[in-house]
Design a protein around this motif. Structure first.
Motif, short mmCIF file in Angstrom:
data_model
loop_
_atom_site.label_atom_id
_atom_site.label_comp_id
_atom_site.label_asym_id
_atom_site.label_seq_id
_atom_site.Cartn_x
_atom_site.Cartn_y
_atom_site.Cartn_z
N ALA A 117 0.86 -1.18 0.00
CA ALA A 117 0.00 0.00 0.00
C ALA A 117 0.90 1.23 0.00
CB ALA A 117 -0.90 0.00 1.22
N ARG A 118 0.50 2.26 -0.70
CA ARG A 118 1.29 3.49 -0.80
C ARG A 118 0.69 4.57 0.08
NH1 ARG A 118 1.02 6.03 -5.49
NH2 ARG A 118 2.72 7.34 -4.77
N ILE A 119 1.55 5.38 0.67
CA ILE A 119 1.10 6.60 1.34
C ILE A 119 1.12 7.68 0.27
CG2 ILE A 119 1.52 8.29 3.15
CD1 ILE A 119 3.09 6.12 4.66
N VAL A 120 -0.06 8.05 -0.19
CA VAL A 120 -0.17 9.05 -1.26
C VAL A 120 0.16 10.44 -0.70
CG1 VAL A 120 -1.74 10.13 -2.91
CG2 VAL A 120 -1.88 7.68 -2.48
N SER A 121 -0.38 10.75 0.46
CA SER A 121 -0.10 12.05 1.08
C SER A 121 -0.37 11.98 2.57
CB SER A 121 -0.95 13.16 0.44
OG SER A 121 -2.32 12.92 0.70
N ALA A 122 0.30 12.87 3.30
CA ALA A 122 0.07 13.06 4.72
C ALA A 122 0.14 14.56 4.94
CB ALA A 122 1.14 12.34 5.54
N ILE A 123 -1.02 15.15 5.26
CA ILE A 123 -1.09 16.61 5.35
C ILE A 123 -1.67 17.01 6.71
CG2 ILE A 123 -2.10 18.70 4.36
CD1 ILE A 123 -2.26 17.09 1.69
N PHE A 124 -0.85 17.75 7.45
CA PHE A 124 -1.27 18.27 8.75
C PHE A 124 -1.04 19.78 8.71
CE2 PHE A 124 -0.04 13.90 9.20
CZ PHE A 124 -1.13 13.37 9.86
N ASP A 125 -2.13 20.53 8.74
CA ASP A 125 -2.12 21.98 8.57
C ASP A 125 -2.25 22.65 9.94
OD1 ASP A 125 -2.42 24.60 7.79
OD2 ASP A 125 -4.13 24.25 6.49
N TYR A 126 -1.12 23.18 10.42
CA TYR A 126 -1.10 23.84 11.72
C TYR A 126 -1.29 25.35 11.54
CZ TYR A 126 0.71 19.37 13.32
OH TYR A 126 0.86 18.03 13.61
N ASP A 127 -1.53 26.06 12.63
CA ASP A 127 -1.68 27.52 12.58
C ASP A 127 -0.52 28.16 11.82
OD1 ASP A 127 -4.06 27.56 13.93
OD2 ASP A 127 -3.21 28.12 15.86
N LYS A 128 -0.81 29.32 11.27
CA LYS A 128 0.19 30.10 10.51
C LYS A 128 0.59 29.38 9.22
CE LYS A 128 0.81 33.10 13.96
NZ LYS A 128 -0.48 33.29 14.56
N ASN A 129 -0.33 28.56 8.68
CA ASN A 129 -0.12 27.84 7.42
C ASN A 129 1.12 26.97 7.40
OD1 ASN A 129 -2.48 28.75 6.20
ND2 ASN A 129 -1.50 30.67 5.61
N LEU A 130 1.45 26.39 8.54
CA LEU A 130 2.55 25.43 8.61
C LEU A 130 1.97 24.07 8.26
CD1 LEU A 130 5.42 24.57 9.40
CD2 LEU A 130 4.57 24.29 11.74
N ILE A 131 2.31 23.57 7.07
CA ILE A 131 1.80 22.28 6.61
C ILE A 131 2.95 21.27 6.67
CG2 ILE A 131 0.78 21.02 4.69
CD1 ILE A 131 -0.53 23.69 3.87
#
Length: 185
Positions: A117-131
Motif C-alpha cells: 500500500a502506498r502513502i499518497v499524502s500526509a497533510i497536517f495543517d497547523y496555525d500560521k499555514n505550517l503544513i
C-alpha cells in the motif's frame, strides 16, 4: 446369437476437447479479467496508520511528553518518536518502542509487492499555514506542532489532518481531528 452393442449418442474425446477449448476462449473474452487488487490491503494499511496515531496520542498523555508520527511518502513508511523537552527535537536517547515487537516504532506499509500500500499524502495543517507530513501530540493528547520550539509556542492543528493511502485503484483516508485528536478511518 450375440448382437453387437448399439452405439450410443455422444461424441468422441477429440470432439469434447474442441468444445471445451471453444468455451474457454469464449469465456475469457466475455468475462473481464478481475484485478487482484483487494480493498482489504488498503483497509489494513489505514488501520495500521490509525493505530500508530492513536498509540502516539496515548503515549503522549501517558508519559506527559510530546510524541510524533512522521510519514515518509517516498518510502511508504511511518515512524513514531518522542520529542525532547526544551527545544523540541527527536529524543534519540529514548526511542518509542512498538508495543508488539518491542523494536523502535517504524512501519513499512506492505512489505511484499502484492500487499504494498502506498502513502499518497500526509497533510497536517497547523496555525500560521505550517503544513507538515507529521502529526505531533502534546501531553494532553491534542495535536499541535512544537518542532524546534518551546511548548508555549506550539501551533494547533487548524483542520483535520489527512493521510491518504492507496492500493491499486482502492483509496482510503485516515483523519485526525483538531483539538480532540480523534482518529477516524
Amino acid at each position: 446369437m450375440i448382437r453387437p452393442a448399439r452405439s450410443q449418442a455422444g461424441g468422441t474425446l477429440a470432439e469434447i476437447l474442441v468444445v471445451v477449448a471453444v468455451l474457454a476462449i469464449a469465456l475469457s473474452v466475455a468475462i473481464p479479467r478481475a484485478d487482484v487488487i483487494s480493498p482489504a490491503v488498503a483497509d489494513a494499511a489505514a488501520t495500521e496508520v490509525a493505530q500508530a496515531l492513536r498509540f502516539a496520542r496515548g503515549e503522549a498523555m501517558r508519559t506527559r511528553a510530546w510524541h510524533v508520527v512522521r510519514f515518509d511518502t517516498a518510502g511508504d513508511t511511518l515512524r513514531v518518536y518522542r520529542l525532547t523537552s526544551g527545544i523540541a527535537a527527536e529524543d534519540t536517547a529514548q526511542p518509542v518502542m512498538h508495543p508488539i515487537d518491542h523494536r523502535p516504532y517504524r512501519v513499512v506499509l506492505g512489505a511484499t509487492a502484492s500487499s504494498h500500500a502506498r502513502i499518497v499524502s500526509a497533510i497536517f495543517d497547523y496555525d500560521k499555514n505550517l503544513i507538515t507530513a507529521y502529526a505531533t501530540f502534546g501531553p494532553d493528547g491534542s495535536p499541535a506542532d512544537i518542532h524546534g520550539k518551546q511548548a508555549k509556542d506550539a501551533k494547533a492543528l487548524r483542520k483535520d489532518g489527512l493521510v491518504t493511502l492507496r492500493h491499486g485503484a482502492v483509496e482510503r483516508s485516515v483523519r485526525l481531528a483538531p483539538v480532540t485528536g480523534r482518529v477516524s478511518t
